[in-house]
Design an enzyme around this catalytic site. Structure first.
Site, short mmCIF file in Angstrom:
data_model
loop_
_atom_site.label_atom_id
_atom_site.label_comp_id
_atom_site.label_asym_id
_atom_site.label_seq_id
_atom_site.Cartn_x
_atom_site.Cartn_y
_atom_site.Cartn_z
N ILE B 89 54.16 26.33 14.18
CA ILE B 89 55.41 25.59 14.43
C ILE B 89 55.12 25.02 15.88
CG2 ILE B 89 57.70 25.46 14.44
CD1 ILE B 89 57.78 28.11 12.74
N CYS B 90 55.47 23.82 15.96
CA CYS B 90 55.42 23.04 17.32
C CYS B 90 56.86 22.78 17.61
CB CYS B 90 54.78 21.76 17.38
SG CYS B 90 54.96 20.95 18.73
N LEU B 91 57.55 24.08 18.33
CA LEU B 91 58.62 23.96 18.92
C LEU B 91 58.81 24.40 20.39
CD1 LEU B 91 61.72 23.79 18.06
CD2 LEU B 91 61.70 25.99 17.18
#
Lengths: 267, 157
Positions: B89-91
């Site tokens: 996840i890119c967060l």
């Protein structure tokens, strides 16, 4: 089910405000100096170390984990006096001006005042009209004091304003000498308070007392600092040099942890 | 190590206590390892993920909460900020913007918010990001919907 709900409510009531980092009850209450969010001292210190380790040079401010406000220091051993909100958003980054001696002065404002009054004869100062003489050291002393309290480097206007008020007080004095020393002292404190209050707000009264103490002592800044630190019994070798005698009791030095300081903090 | 364990235990108790507080999130701790958690989150309504249940795997580092947990989707999902193969996840809050005030529960909420508001300008899934960036909302939605049906919904029959 209803019972569960009550238990939960009870449990929460016993611990309404846990430290947001460890989620346990706060131990060694510490506050960030801008947003005043509360943490355990060890928790917030560990977090700040993590943040600073990510930068090549230590940052001057750290974001609050809760609200992201930029903060400059941790306030610990808060003893119930008051907090002052700093109104400056100036970054302390380019501030080589804030030296150890500034820090020590700021710490003094977290101690109980009055102890030093016995060392100097304040009533005599007013009785003998000693205040008529101007004190050439006052300008440097006031500058450092204001810098320490506001954490601003350029405080010339404030210093000029306060010194101007004191100067005109001195000049008026030569015209009317018949007032009692107490009234004179009171008048002095009122006019200096009025001059300083817009800038120092909650710390004004203490500042005026410290200023009076410095004038009464008629010491150089160096000597004044030594007497002061010796009186408080703090160990500050970098400030007092060889003068400080070994202290038997270890008094509590109000702890202001500055982020840009290479301090291991595990005392 | 001790600090992270103590804090995770607090979170565990909080999750037990507040089980019904957030019906969209179900956080479960591994029976034998408090550093491994899984979560089931419901796809937010009015998105192509609506009706799906997505499984997340948490791996909590020993420095937690000073370091963020590692989270990835175990359920396949078509989303610009989730790697299609690994579920990474890119967060920002799982990287630079992490704060120790986040909890596993609030991370789940942030991931649900990310599902509802994709950031196509920092894509881990380029196909998905390109569809959104070229303005093909319908194309994106039908792909995301298809994968939700295939991977995140109970098989009918």
């Amino acid at each position: 089910m209803a019972e569960d709900g009550r238990n939960a409510a009870e449990q929460r009531a016993s611990d309404p405000n846990p430290c947001p980092i460890c989620l346990a009850p706060v131990c060694e209450e510490s506050y960030l100096d801008q947003c005043f969010h509360k943490f355990c001292y060890s928790c917030i210190l560990r977090w700040i170390k993590v943040v600073t380790s990510k930068h090549s040079s230590a940052p001057a401010s750290v974001k609050c984990p809760l609200c992201k406000t930029e903060n400059f220091s941790i306030i610990r051993s808060y003893s119930g006096g008051f907090f002052q909100q700093h109104h400056d958003n100036e970054n302390l980054d380019n501030s080589a001006f804030f030296t150890k001696s500034h820090k020590y002065r700021l710490q003094c404002y977290y101690t109980d005042e009055g102890g030093l009054l016995n060392k100097f004869n304040v009533p005599r100062y007013w009785k003998l009209h000693k205040y008529v003489q101007s004190n050439p050291r006052l300008i440097s002393w006031v500058r450092r004091e204001i810098q320490a309290l506001t954490q601003e480097e350029d405080v010339d206007i404030i210093v000029h304003h306060i010194l101007g008020v004191i100067e005109s007080f001195r000049r008026n004095e030569q015209k009317q000498i018949k007032v009692t020393p107490q009234a004179k002292q009171e008048e002095f404190k009122i006019i200096v308070s009025e001059a300083a209050r817009p800038f120092l707000t909650g710390r004004t009264d203490r500042f005026v007392n410290e200023l009076e103490l410095f004038l009464v002592s008629s010491l150089t800044i160096d000597a004044f600092d030594r007497v002061y630190i010796q009186h408080l019994g703090w160990k500050m070798p970098e400030l007092v040099g060889e003068v400080g005698e070994p202290v038997e009791h270890a008094p509590l030095v109000p702890h202001l942890y500055f982020f840009d300081e290479d301090c291991d903090g595990n005392e | 190590m001790q600090a992270s364990r103590a804090r995770l235990f607090k979170e565990y108790k909080e999750v037990q206590r507040e089980k019904t507080a957030d019906p969209d999130i179900q956080l479960v701790c591994d029976d034998s390892n408090i550093f491994k958690w899984t979560a089931l989150i419901k796809g937010p309504s009015e998105t192509p993920y609506d009706g799906g249940v997505f499984q997340l795997a948490f791996s909590v580092p020993e420095q937690y909460p000073l370091q963020p947990p590692q989270v990835r989707f175990l359920t396949k999902i078509f989303h610009p900020n989730v790697h299609f193969k690994t579920g990474e996840i890119c967060l920002d809050i799982l990287k630079n913007a992490w704060s120790p005030a986040w909890t596993l529960q609030s991370v789940c909420r942030a991931i649900i918010a990310l599902m509802a508001h994709p950031e196509p300008d920092s894509p881990l899934n380029c196909d998905s990001g390109n569809l959104l960036r070229s303005g093909d909302i319908r194309g994106f939605q039908s792909m995301a919907r298809m994968y939700t049906r295939l991977a995140a919904m109970p098989k009918k029959g």
